[in-house]
Design a protein around this motif. Structure first.
Motif, mmCIF file in Angstrom:
data_model
loop_
_atom_site.group_PDB
_atom_site.id
_atom_site.type_symbol
_atom_site.label_atom_id
_atom_site.label_comp_id
_atom_site.label_asym_id
_atom_site.label_seq_id
_atom_site.Cartn_x
_atom_site.Cartn_y
_atom_site.Cartn_z
ATOM 1 N N PRO A 1 5.964 60.207 -74.119
ATOM 2 C CA PRO A 1 6.900 60.949 -74.965
ATOM 3 C C PRO A 1 8.354 60.609 -74.672
ATOM 4 O O PRO A 1 8.753 60.451 -73.521
ATOM 5 C CB PRO A 1 6.589 62.413 -74.632
ATOM 6 C CG PRO A 1 5.924 62.381 -73.293
ATOM 7 C CD PRO A 1 5.185 61.089 -73.234
ATOM 8 N N SER A 2 9.130 60.489 -75.737
ATOM 9 C CA SER A 2 10.559 60.193 -75.629
ATOM 10 C C SER A 2 11.366 61.436 -75.977
ATOM 11 O O SER A 2 11.027 62.161 -76.918
ATOM 12 C CB SER A 2 10.953 59.063 -76.584
ATOM 13 O OG SER A 2 10.222 57.887 -76.324
ATOM 14 N N THR A 3 12.414 61.690 -75.214
ATOM 15 C CA THR A 3 13.362 62.749 -75.544
ATOM 16 C C THR A 3 14.749 62.135 -75.653
ATOM 17 O O THR A 3 15.082 61.188 -74.936
ATOM 18 C CB THR A 3 13.368 63.860 -74.482
ATOM 19 O OG1 THR A 3 13.625 63.280 -73.193
ATOM 20 C CG2 THR A 3 12.031 64.587 -74.444
ATOM 21 N N LEU A 4 15.553 62.683 -76.556
ATOM 22 C CA LEU A 4 16.857 62.119 -76.862
ATOM 23 C C LEU A 4 17.946 63.164 -76.651
ATOM 24 O O LEU A 4 17.671 64.366 -76.648
ATOM 25 C CB LEU A 4 16.888 61.627 -78.316
ATOM 26 C CG LEU A 4 15.755 60.672 -78.721
ATOM 27 C CD1 LEU A 4 15.741 60.476 -80.227
ATOM 28 C CD2 LEU A 4 15.922 59.336 -78.006
ATOM 29 N N VAL A 5 19.153 62.703 -76.498
ATOM 30 C CA VAL A 5 20.302 63.602 -76.383
ATOM 31 C C VAL A 5 20.891 63.781 -77.776
ATOM 32 O O VAL A 5 21.427 62.842 -78.359
ATOM 33 C CB VAL A 5 21.366 63.037 -75.420
ATOM 34 C CG1 VAL A 5 22.584 63.940 -75.391
ATOM 35 C CG2 VAL A 5 20.780 62.880 -74.024
ATOM 36 N N GLY B 1 15.883 50.283 -93.670
ATOM 37 C CA GLY B 1 15.449 51.193 -94.727
ATOM 38 C C GLY B 1 14.426 52.213 -94.277
ATOM 39 O O GLY B 1 14.423 53.357 -94.744
ATOM 40 N N SER B 2 13.529 51.830 -93.359
ATOM 41 C CA SER B 2 12.498 52.763 -92.900
ATOM 42 C C SER B 2 13.107 53.953 -92.162
ATOM 43 O O SER B 2 12.539 55.049 -92.168
ATOM 44 C CB SER B 2 11.504 52.038 -91.993
ATOM 45 O OG SER B 2 12.151 51.519 -90.840
ATOM 46 N N LEU B 3 14.274 53.761 -91.532
ATOM 47 C CA LEU B 3 14.908 54.847 -90.787
ATOM 48 C C LEU B 3 15.278 56.003 -91.706
ATOM 49 O O LEU B 3 15.242 57.167 -91.300
ATOM 50 C CB LEU B 3 16.155 54.340 -90.069
ATOM 51 C CG LEU B 3 15.938 53.252 -89.009
ATOM 52 C CD1 LEU B 3 17.275 52.771 -88.469
ATOM 53 C CD2 LEU B 3 15.065 53.776 -87.867
ATOM 54 N N LEU B 4 15.622 55.701 -92.957
ATOM 55 C CA LEU B 4 16.055 56.740 -93.875
ATOM 56 C C LEU B 4 14.903 57.608 -94.362
ATOM 57 O O LEU B 4 15.128 58.610 -95.044
ATOM 58 C CB LEU B 4 16.771 56.103 -95.069
ATOM 59 C CG LEU B 4 18.040 55.315 -94.719
ATOM 60 C CD1 LEU B 4 18.650 54.713 -95.960
ATOM 61 C CD2 LEU B 4 19.042 56.196 -94.009
ATOM 62 N N GLN C 1 20.495 62.747 -86.963
ATOM 63 C CA GLN C 1 20.967 62.241 -85.677
ATOM 64 C C GLN C 1 19.969 61.242 -85.101
ATOM 65 O O GLN C 1 20.355 60.236 -84.490
ATOM 66 C CB GLN C 1 21.170 63.400 -84.704
ATOM 67 C CG GLN C 1 22.343 64.306 -85.052
ATOM 68 C CD GLN C 1 22.570 65.361 -83.988
ATOM 69 O OE1 GLN C 1 22.811 65.046 -82.832
ATOM 70 N NE2 GLN C 1 22.475 66.618 -84.378
ATOM 71 N N VAL C 2 18.675 61.506 -85.293
ATOM 72 C CA VAL C 2 17.646 60.570 -84.847
ATOM 73 C C VAL C 2 17.739 59.268 -85.641
ATOM 74 O O VAL C 2 17.567 58.175 -85.091
ATOM 75 C CB VAL C 2 16.245 61.204 -84.983
ATOM 76 C CG1 VAL C 2 15.157 60.201 -84.601
ATOM 77 C CG2 VAL C 2 16.128 62.449 -84.121
ATOM 78 N N VAL C 3 18.018 59.375 -86.941
ATOM 79 C CA VAL C 3 18.207 58.177 -87.763
ATOM 80 C C VAL C 3 19.360 57.336 -87.217
ATOM 81 O O VAL C 3 19.262 56.105 -87.115
ATOM 82 C CB VAL C 3 18.481 58.565 -89.236
ATOM 83 C CG1 VAL C 3 18.883 57.335 -90.049
ATOM 84 C CG2 VAL C 3 17.246 59.212 -89.845
ATOM 85 N N ALA C 4 20.458 58.002 -86.841
ATOM 86 C CA ALA C 4 21.609 57.282 -86.289
ATOM 87 C C ALA C 4 21.237 56.563 -84.993
ATOM 88 O O ALA C 4 21.655 55.424 -84.760
ATOM 89 C CB ALA C 4 22.760 58.245 -86.046
#
Length: 405
Positions: free
Chosen positions: A104-108, A344-347, A365-368
């Motif tokens: 699992p990944s966690t982000l700030v 494109g997949s990020l959107l 924010q995850v997309v960024a």
């Protein structure tokens, strides 16, 4: 006049190079002058706001255009290849979900936990999906209700298939126009990433970069597993002999080119040349390979599932197995609608995030962050997508020849 050299450089330099420069400058500014780094946060905020504004209409128009312009009577001989595309994309989504569960990944993120509540289980998720699906289409667009957007887009696309040719062409032209707007927004990614990275590193320190490295490792590891293990198994199932000579050839001649061009559409001529050299049926591969560049999106399915689960883990949402399975299906559907532009997949990540009740602010924010790691992620994703197009087309044609022989 002073801006002309800068504009010329921007046009002549790849977006990947510009993103790397923005990333390095953002980190350097945060380490050298933290106060100034906090002030450039506006650049990141504006970039995320632009993504939030354009993503709902992108999903809406692309899906309508894709469905309304289908020609079902012309794809009967393509069914085996379409089946492989479907199996490959769904299997890739399963690999991405499994890898995210194991590592699992966690982000700030900023205010990641505000208003977040874990769904009570698959029943609650399905009820929320049904409510979202029948939402007013105007409200769905205004509120970024991606499930409602998707349902209405599919319904309108099916209805327009019986419309006039001029109407369907108008939807295709509108889709092309929206894609140009997306490309313009993505051209601003280096500035947005500069602002995001500078302000984030200045606030949280360099440990935030470790989360990016971990997330990128999960993504690339999943794509390598699909390319070297899953796809060969699917090809062996079709041709019943050692699949690796064909797999290695497709990766070497199609995947490497796609890695650097970062465009499945731009790699279509390469794949057509490979198919011709393999003496495949021209009537089949001339349609299957361009079609695969649109709907065969194993790499995109991995990206959508991994980043969506990273968002869920970050806000503390526990994902049960039935919901994870549902995510695999949603990620596969989203991947088939991924835009042809780089990134494109990020959107489409917000659509998958809506399964867990994750707000659009957090999803964007995850997309960024996806754009930050997209220097490698998007290249690897495109390489997997494009090489799989010619791989599955060749496998299906070879299997058909064996049956006829």
């Amino acid at each position: 006049m002073m801006f002309h050299p800068l504009l010329r450089w921007s046009k002549q330099t790849s977006i990947v190079t510009q993103i790397v420069i923005g990333l390095v400058l953002g980190i350097a500014l945060a380490l050298i002058w933290p106060d100034a780094a906090l002030r450039v946060e506006l650049l990141g905020t504006l970039f995320i706001s632009a993504l939030k504004a354009v993503a709902p209409i992108l999903v809406f128009v692309l899906v309508i255009a894709a469905i309304s312009n289908q020609s079902p009577g012309q794809t009967g001989h393509l069914r085996p290849i379409l089946g492989l595309y479907l199996v490959g994309t769904l299997t890739a989504a399963i690999v991405g979900v499994t890898a995210s569960m194991l590592f699992p990944s966690t982000l700030v993120l900023q205010d990641a936990a505000s208003g977040m509540a874990a769904p009570g289980g698959i029943g609650e998720v399905l009820v929320q999906l049904l409510k979202s699906a029948v939402a007013n289409p105007v409200n769905a667009l205004l509120n970024a209700n991606y499930i409602g957007i998707l349902v209405w887009a599919i319904a309108i696309g099916i209805a327009l298939r019986k419309g006039a040719d001029s109407t369907r062409q108008a939807m295709a032209d509108l889709s092309s126009g929206i894609t140009l707007i997306i490309q313009a927004v993505i051209r601003l990614a280096p500035l947005g990433i500069f602002g995001l990275v500078a302000s984030t590193v200045a606030t949280t320190g360099t440990q935030v970069l470790a989360g990016y490295v971990h997330l990128l490792a999960v993504l690339l590891g999943s794509m390598l597993f699909v390319a070297l293990i899953v796809n060969p198994l699917i090809v062996w199932w079709q041709i019943r002999r050692n699949p690796y000579p064909l797999v290695w050839m497709c990766l070497r001649e199609s995947g490497v080119t796609a890695f650097f061009t970062r465009s499945s559409a731009a790699n279509i001529p390469v794949n057509l040349a490979i198919a011709k050299r393999l003496n495949l049926d021209e009537n089949t591969y001339s349609v299957a390979i361009p079609l695969g560049a649109t709907i065969n999106m194993a790499g995109a399915a991995i990206t959508i599932s991994v980043l969506s689960l990273a968002a869920a883990h970050t806000v503390g949402i526990a994902v049960d197995m039935p919901t994870a399975i549902l995510l695999c299906v949603v990620a596969s559907v989203c991947a088939c609608g991924a835009s042809g532009v780089a990134g494109g997949s990020l959107l489409l990540i917000p659509l998958a995030c809506s399964l867990f009740g994750i707000s659009n602010d957090v999803a964007m924010q995850v997309v960024a962050i996806g754009f930050i790691i997209g220097v490698l992620q998007d290249s690897a994703e495109t390489a997997l997508n494009s090489s799989t197009d010619v791989l599955f087309t060749a496998a299906a044609c070879m299997a058909q020849e064996q049956r006829q022989g």
